[in-house]
Design a protein around this motif. Structure first.
Motif, mmCIF file in Angstrom:
data_model
loop_
_atom_site.group_PDB
_atom_site.id
_atom_site.type_symbol
_atom_site.label_atom_id
_atom_site.label_comp_id
_atom_site.label_asym_id
_atom_site.label_seq_id
_atom_site.Cartn_x
_atom_site.Cartn_y
_atom_site.Cartn_z
ATOM 1 N N VAL A 1 45.235 44.497 39.630
ATOM 2 C CA VAL A 1 45.471 43.106 39.219
ATOM 3 C C VAL A 1 44.954 42.893 37.793
ATOM 4 O O VAL A 1 45.661 42.322 36.952
ATOM 5 C CB VAL A 1 44.806 42.117 40.207
ATOM 6 N N VAL B 1 47.337 41.909 34.515
ATOM 7 C CA VAL B 1 47.081 40.751 33.651
ATOM 8 C C VAL B 1 46.989 41.208 32.200
ATOM 9 O O VAL B 1 47.595 40.611 31.300
ATOM 10 C CB VAL B 1 45.789 40.014 34.088
ATOM 11 N N ASN C 1 56.502 42.665 29.913
ATOM 12 C CA ASN C 1 56.974 41.578 30.764
ATOM 13 C C ASN C 1 57.888 42.062 31.884
ATOM 14 O O ASN C 1 59.078 41.776 31.892
ATOM 15 C CB ASN C 1 57.683 40.521 29.925
ATOM 16 N N GLU D 1 58.769 41.960 35.929
ATOM 17 C CA GLU D 1 58.578 41.082 37.088
ATOM 18 C C GLU D 1 57.510 41.649 38.034
ATOM 19 O O GLU D 1 56.719 40.903 38.618
ATOM 20 C CB GLU D 1 59.903 40.896 37.827
ATOM 21 N N ILE E 1 54.140 40.643 36.870
ATOM 22 C CA ILE E 1 53.892 39.218 37.154
ATOM 23 C C ILE E 1 53.481 39.040 38.617
ATOM 24 O O ILE E 1 52.530 38.313 38.920
ATOM 25 C CB ILE E 1 55.137 38.368 36.809
ATOM 26 N N LYS E 2 54.165 39.736 39.520
ATOM 27 C CA LYS E 2 53.828 39.640 40.944
ATOM 28 C C LYS E 2 52.403 40.115 41.198
ATOM 29 O O LYS E 2 51.640 39.474 41.923
ATOM 30 C CB LYS E 2 54.803 40.483 41.775
ATOM 31 N N ALA F 1 49.893 40.440 38.944
ATOM 32 C CA ALA F 1 48.919 39.617 38.231
ATOM 33 C C ALA F 1 48.666 38.281 38.927
ATOM 34 O O ALA F 1 47.588 37.698 38.784
ATOM 35 C CB ALA F 1 49.389 39.381 36.795
ATOM 36 N N SER F 2 49.611 37.817 39.702
ATOM 37 C CA SER F 2 49.461 36.519 40.376
ATOM 38 C C SER F 2 48.695 36.617 41.704
ATOM 39 O O SER F 2 48.421 35.602 42.332
ATOM 40 C CB SER F 2 50.833 35.896 40.624
ATOM 41 N N MET F 3 48.332 37.815 42.111
ATOM 42 C CA MET F 3 47.637 38.003 43.382
ATOM 43 C C MET F 3 46.166 37.629 43.259
ATOM 44 O O MET F 3 45.553 37.812 42.220
ATOM 45 C CB MET F 3 47.784 39.437 43.869
ATOM 46 N N SER F 4 45.609 37.116 44.367
ATOM 47 C CA SER F 4 44.192 36.748 44.423
ATOM 48 C C SER F 4 43.377 37.884 45.010
ATOM 49 O O SER F 4 43.782 38.513 45.979
ATOM 50 C CB SER F 4 44.003 35.504 45.289
ATOM 51 N N TYR G 1 54.469 46.598 45.542
ATOM 52 C CA TYR G 1 54.529 46.142 44.150
ATOM 53 C C TYR G 1 54.050 47.224 43.187
ATOM 54 O O TYR G 1 54.544 47.335 42.068
ATOM 55 C CB TYR G 1 53.723 44.860 43.955
#
Length: 172
Positions: free
Chosen positions: A26, A30, A38, A40, A43-44, A46-49, A60
């Motif tokens: 992650v 980021v 860039n 997708e 992005i998937k 990097a958006s994970m917690s 992913y």
């Protein structure tokens, strides 16, 4: 910033390392987005917690490796990877019974004869603890010759060492 090839070399082995620290992926994703990569898949990720669990991210990671045209290393099957982890825990005398149970389940799921010794040891231990075996069979079980309650843990460790030495994941 140029592409972090070193991290991609590590990342392509993610299915072979148990446990793999997916939280690092992650952070890396980021960083890559901040440096104008860039995809997708980035992005998937990097958006994970955090904390990240393998089941959430593994597909992913495969996708991002494909985007970067990096070949993922998948030579070791999942069962072998999991067995390797549990065997190493046994060799550290870490919850031997629990990890033997996991190896027993791997045998059932995989139906691979390489894991049958763990099936036998699991049942031998259960039998050795049963009243029927103690009273009616004089403590003799039929799953692993010579196993007793006094030596079952040592036999599990011995068989774990043998399995690890015969396995191409041997790295202790």
């Amino acid at each position: 910033m140029k592409l972090d090839v070193n991290f991609l070399e590590v990342l392509k082995t993610h299915k072979q390392v148990e446990p793999f620290d997916y939280d690092l992926v992650v952070d890396w994703a980021v960083n890559m987005l901040l440096n104008n990569y860039n995809y997708e898949s980035l992005i998937k990720i990097a958006s994970m917690s955090k904390p990240i669990f393998e089941e959430e991210i593994v597909d992913y990671v495969t996708e991002v490796l494909n985007d970067f045209k990096i070949e993922e290393l998948v030579a070791v099957d999942t069962f072998k990877r999991k067995a390797n982890y549990h065997v190493k825990m046994i060799l550290q005398s870490n919850e031997i019974r629990k990890h033997l149970e996991s190896l027993y389940k791997i045998y059932l799921e995989s139906d691979n004869p390489d894991y049958k010794v763990f099936f036998n040891l699991h049942h031998a231990w259960k039998d050795l603890e049963s009243d029927f075996i103690k009273q009616e069979m004089n403590g003799i079980q039929m799953y692993y010759k010579g196993a007793t309650l006094e030596n079952i843990k040592e036999l599990i460790i011995l068989e774990s060492k043998k399995w690890l030495e015969s396995c191409d994941l041997y790295s202790c």
